[in-house]
Design a protein around this motif. Structure first.
Motif, PDB file in Angstrom:
ATOM      1  N   GLY A   1      -3.600  20.182  39.659  1.00 32.28           N
ATOM      2  CA  GLY A   1      -4.748  20.591  40.276  1.00 32.28           C
ATOM      3  C   GLY A   1      -4.809  19.718  41.656  1.00 32.28           C
ATOM      4  N   TRP A   2      -4.221  18.329  41.482  1.00 34.84           N
ATOM      5  CA  TRP A   2      -4.051  17.536  42.961  1.00 34.84           C
ATOM      6  C   TRP A   2      -3.106  18.221  43.828  1.00 34.84           C
ATOM      7  CZ3 TRP A   2      -8.402  15.382  42.902  1.00 34.84           C
ATOM      8  CH2 TRP A   2      -8.879  14.530  41.842  1.00 34.84           C
ATOM      9  N   TRP A   3      -1.778  18.608  43.028  1.00 37.16           N
ATOM     10  CA  TRP A   3      -0.666  19.300  44.005  1.00 37.16           C
ATOM     11  C   TRP A   3      -1.381  20.489  44.738  1.00 37.16           C
ATOM     12  CZ3 TRP A   3       1.386  24.262  43.836  1.00 37.16           C
ATOM     13  CH2 TRP A   3       2.357  24.351  44.915  1.00 37.16           C
ATOM     14  N   VAL A   4      -2.214  21.283  43.867  1.00 39.83           N
ATOM     15  CA  VAL A   4      -2.687  22.487  44.617  1.00 39.83           C
ATOM     16  C   VAL A   4      -3.624  22.272  45.611  1.00 39.83           C
ATOM     17  CG1 VAL A   4      -4.241  24.487  44.176  1.00 39.83           C
ATOM     18  CG2 VAL A   4      -2.724  23.951  42.302  1.00 39.83           C
ATOM     19  N   LEU A   5      -4.428  21.149  45.503  1.00 37.68           N
ATOM     20  CA  LEU A   5      -5.446  20.815  46.581  1.00 37.68           C
ATOM     21  C   LEU A   5      -4.550  20.048  47.873  1.00 37.68           C
ATOM     22  CD1 LEU A   5      -8.384  18.855  44.994  1.00 37.68           C
ATOM     23  CD2 LEU A   5      -8.607  20.677  46.789  1.00 37.68           C
ATOM     24  N   GLU A   6      -3.506  19.291  47.603  1.00 38.62           N
ATOM     25  CA  GLU A   6      -2.976  18.884  48.805  1.00 38.62           C
ATOM     26  C   GLU A   6      -1.857  19.840  49.302  1.00 38.62           C
ATOM     27  OE1 GLU A   6      -0.047  15.210  48.100  1.00 38.62           O
ATOM     28  OE2 GLU A   6       0.084  15.266  50.347  1.00 38.62           O
ATOM     29  N   GLU A   7      -1.244  20.996  48.677  1.00 40.61           N
ATOM     30  CA  GLU A   7      -0.422  21.941  49.080  1.00 40.61           C
ATOM     31  C   GLU A   7      -1.343  22.876  49.857  1.00 40.61           C
ATOM     32  OE1 GLU A   7       2.585  22.556  49.357  1.00 40.61           O
ATOM     33  OE2 GLU A   7       2.799  24.514  49.795  1.00 40.61           O
ATOM     34  N   SER A   8      -2.680  23.134  49.524  1.00 44.66           N
ATOM     35  CA  SER A   8      -3.377  24.038  50.445  1.00 44.66           C
ATOM     36  C   SER A   8      -3.803  23.184  51.880  1.00 44.66           C
ATOM     37  CB  SER A   8      -4.835  24.154  49.633  1.00 44.66           C
ATOM     38  OG  SER A   8      -4.564  24.864  48.327  1.00 44.66           O
ATOM     39  N   CYS A   9      -3.991  21.950  51.830  1.00 42.55           N
ATOM     40  CA  CYS A   9      -4.276  21.258  53.223  1.00 42.55           C
ATOM     41  C   CYS A   9      -3.121  21.228  53.952  1.00 42.55           C
ATOM     42  CB  CYS A   9      -4.700  19.794  52.720  1.00 42.55           C
ATOM     43  SG  CYS A   9      -6.358  19.890  51.890  1.00 42.55           S
ATOM     44  N   ARG A  10      -1.962  20.820  53.105  1.00 39.03           N
ATOM     45  CA  ARG A  10      -0.737  20.956  54.198  1.00 39.03           C
ATOM     46  C   ARG A  10      -0.565  22.394  54.630  1.00 39.03           C
ATOM     47  NH1 ARG A  10       4.308  22.377  54.032  1.00 39.03           N
ATOM     48  NH2 ARG A  10       3.964  23.773  52.297  1.00 39.03           N
ATOM     49  N   GLN A  11      -0.433  23.365  53.986  1.00 37.91           N
ATOM     50  CA  GLN A  11      -0.588  24.630  54.357  1.00 37.91           C
ATOM     51  C   GLN A  11      -1.376  24.903  55.576  1.00 37.91           C
ATOM     52  OE1 GLN A  11       2.003  26.801  53.503  1.00 37.91           O
ATOM     53  NE2 GLN A  11       1.390  27.599  55.499  1.00 37.91           N
ATOM     54  N   LEU A  12      -2.701  24.428  55.544  1.00 38.19           N
ATOM     55  CA  LEU A  12      -3.590  24.908  56.556  1.00 38.19           C
ATOM     56  C   LEU A  12      -3.282  23.885  57.834  1.00 38.19           C
ATOM     57  CD1 LEU A  12      -6.985  24.314  54.557  1.00 38.19           C
ATOM     58  CD2 LEU A  12      -6.734  26.227  56.136  1.00 38.19           C
ATOM     59  N   ALA A  13      -2.658  23.061  57.920  1.00 36.84           N
ATOM     60  CA  ALA A  13      -1.947  22.099  58.912  1.00 36.84           C
ATOM     61  C   ALA A  13      -1.080  23.041  59.564  1.00 36.84           C
ATOM     62  CB  ALA A  13      -1.744  20.776  58.419  1.00 36.84           C
ATOM     63  N   VAL A  14      -0.030  23.525  58.570  1.00 34.13           N
ATOM     64  CA  VAL A  14       1.235  24.338  58.926  1.00 34.13           C
ATOM     65  C   VAL A  14       0.644  25.365  59.974  1.00 34.13           C
ATOM     66  CG1 VAL A  14       2.984  25.738  58.219  1.00 34.13           C
ATOM     67  CG2 VAL A  14       2.690  23.629  57.273  1.00 34.13           C
ATOM     68  N   TRP A  15      -0.313  26.318  59.333  1.00 33.87           N
ATOM     69  CA  TRP A  15      -0.756  27.440  60.050  1.00 33.87           C
ATOM     70  C   TRP A  15      -1.711  27.069  61.373  1.00 33.87           C
ATOM     71  CZ3 TRP A  15      -3.304  29.338  54.709  1.00 33.87           C
ATOM     72  CH2 TRP A  15      -2.332  30.179  54.054  1.00 33.87           C
ATOM     73  N   ARG A  16      -2.200  25.958  61.314  1.00 35.99           N
ATOM     74  CA  ARG A  16      -2.958  25.356  62.535  1.00 35.99           C
ATOM     75  C   ARG A  16      -1.796  25.257  63.386  1.00 35.99           C
ATOM     76  NH1 ARG A  16      -5.115  20.508  61.068  1.00 35.99           N
ATOM     77  NH2 ARG A  16      -3.316  19.628  61.571  1.00 35.99           N
ATOM     78  N   GLU A  17      -0.617  24.521  63.207  1.00 37.32           N
ATOM     79  CA  GLU A  17       0.259  24.370  64.315  1.00 37.32           C
ATOM     80  C   GLU A  17       0.836  25.669  64.613  1.00 37.32           C
ATOM     81  OE1 GLU A  17       2.108  21.060  64.774  1.00 37.32           O
ATOM     82  OE2 GLU A  17      -0.213  20.700  64.387  1.00 37.32           O
ATOM     83  N   ALA A  18       0.926  26.601  63.950  1.00 32.91           N
ATOM     84  CA  ALA A  18       1.387  27.943  64.147  1.00 32.91           C
ATOM     85  C   ALA A  18       0.450  28.932  64.982  1.00 32.91           C
ATOM     86  CB  ALA A  18       1.933  28.818  63.005  1.00 32.91           C
ATOM     87  N   GLY A  19      -0.691  28.125  65.269  1.00 37.27           N
ATOM     88  CA  GLY A  19      -1.747  28.929  66.021  1.00 37.27           C
ATOM     89  C   GLY A  19      -2.851  29.749  65.094  1.00 37.27           C
TER      90      GLY A  19
END
Ligand code: C2E
Ligand code: MG
Ligand code: MG
Ligand code: MG
Length: 279
Positions: free
Chosen positions: A91-109
């Motif tokens: 569960g913690w992994w899923v939450l962190e991975e989701s936040c990490r992905q949001l940051a990656v998407w943000r970087e990509a515009g």
């Protein structure tokens, strides 16, 4: 029981154990190692607005790519993880991975996207949940409006008073919460009224063939009425056909999710899907 023992002590296979119990024990062991071995992945499924055609949120759905078993369904391994302590780690992994992905998407515009994360009962009631989410948001620069939590009815209703407390804390930090698989559990309507919830997700079983099955149509209409009265929004799950879509739209259900629009997909593919969609 051997399984119970296996959690805290060394696992050993008892020759009297039946095949089913043995399979389960092996699965639990494999799950225990899956995280460090990087075998988990998140897929994302769009939630589409029928009026605008815009996808502003996606649901994160875990995938387990096991070298021995191939892709294992979360419907199979999540319940097993829930019965052991493994669900916390996952569960913690899923939450962190989701936040990490949001940051990656943000970087990509790719901004203005929101991720809905499924949270299990044990994790939901964990006192550290809210603080952990706040920390992750700070670490990855994620806004509260970009994260949503999905809880099943049984998770919410298992300990309603603690649920109210926890939901209130989530609301305080600006995180929205949906009730998943609505209608399949045992919601107490009097509690539902008291709970600070934002969205009801109509279970797929009621959406299926809703345009031909009058009992499903009646249930969907009742849930829409309830959501309206409680000032909650609706997402219909598992929309597969045009007929279902037309019925839902006419009934006033605007947000939909299902294979008709897109199957859950890896993050990179979603970015492409979103771009194509807006062209
Ligand atoms: P859910 O949260 O209700 O997720 C919706 C499930 O319906 C997903 O199955 C999705 O792939 C599937 N689905 C979506 N649209 C359609 C459709 O049009 N037709 C059909 N037949 N199915 C559709 P999936 O990914 O296998 O996940 C199953 C369940 O496993 C989820 O149900 C959720 O309860 C649990 N789960 C998945 N990921 C996580 C996670 O990260 N954490 C936790 N705690 N549970 C998770
Ligand atoms: Mg869900
Ligand atoms: Mg669901
Ligand atoms: Mg479900």
């Amino acid at each position: 029981r051997a399984k119970q023992k296996g959690r805290n002590t060394f696992c050993f296979y008892d020759s009297n154990m039946n095949d089913e119990a043995l399979d389960r024990l092996k699965l639990e062991e494999a799950l225990r190692h899956a995280l460090v071995r990087g075998e988990f992945q998140l897929f994302y499924q769009p939630q589409v607005d029928l009026q605008t055609g815009v996808t502003s949120s996606v649901e994160a759905l875990i995938r387990w790519n096991s070298p021995e078993r191939g892709q294992v369904s979360p419907a199979l391994f999540i319940p097993i993880a829930e019965e052991s302590n493994l669900i916390s780690m996952i569960g913690w992994w899923v939450l962190e991975e989701s936040c990490r992905q949001l940051a990656v998407w943000r970087e990509a515009g790719l901004t203005g996207i929101k991720v809905a994360v499924n949270v299990s009962g044990r994790q939901f009631l964990n006192h550290a949940l809210v603080e952990c989410i706040s920390d992750l948001m700070t670490q990855y620069g994620v806004l509260p409006s970009q994260l949503e939590i999905e809880l099943t009815e049984s998770t919410v209703m298992a300990e309603p008073d603690r649920a109210i407390e926890q939901l209130t804390r989530l609301r305080e930090i600006g995180i929205q919460v949906s009730v998943d698989d609505f209608g399949t559990g045992y919601s107490s309507l009097s509690y539902l009224k008291k709970l600070p919830l934002n969205t009801i997700k109509v279970d797929r079983s009621f959406v299926r063939d809703v345009n031909n099955q009058s009992d499903n149509a009646a249930i969907v209409s009742a849930i829409l009425g309830l959501a309206d009265a409680l000032d909650m929004s609706i997402v219909a799950e598992g929309v597969e056909t045009e007929g279902e879509e037309i019925h839902l739209k006419e009934a006033g259900c605007i947000k939909v999710q299902g294979f008709r629009y897109a199957k859950p997909m890896p993050a990179e593919q979603l970015a492409t899907w979103m771009q194509r969609e807006t062209m």
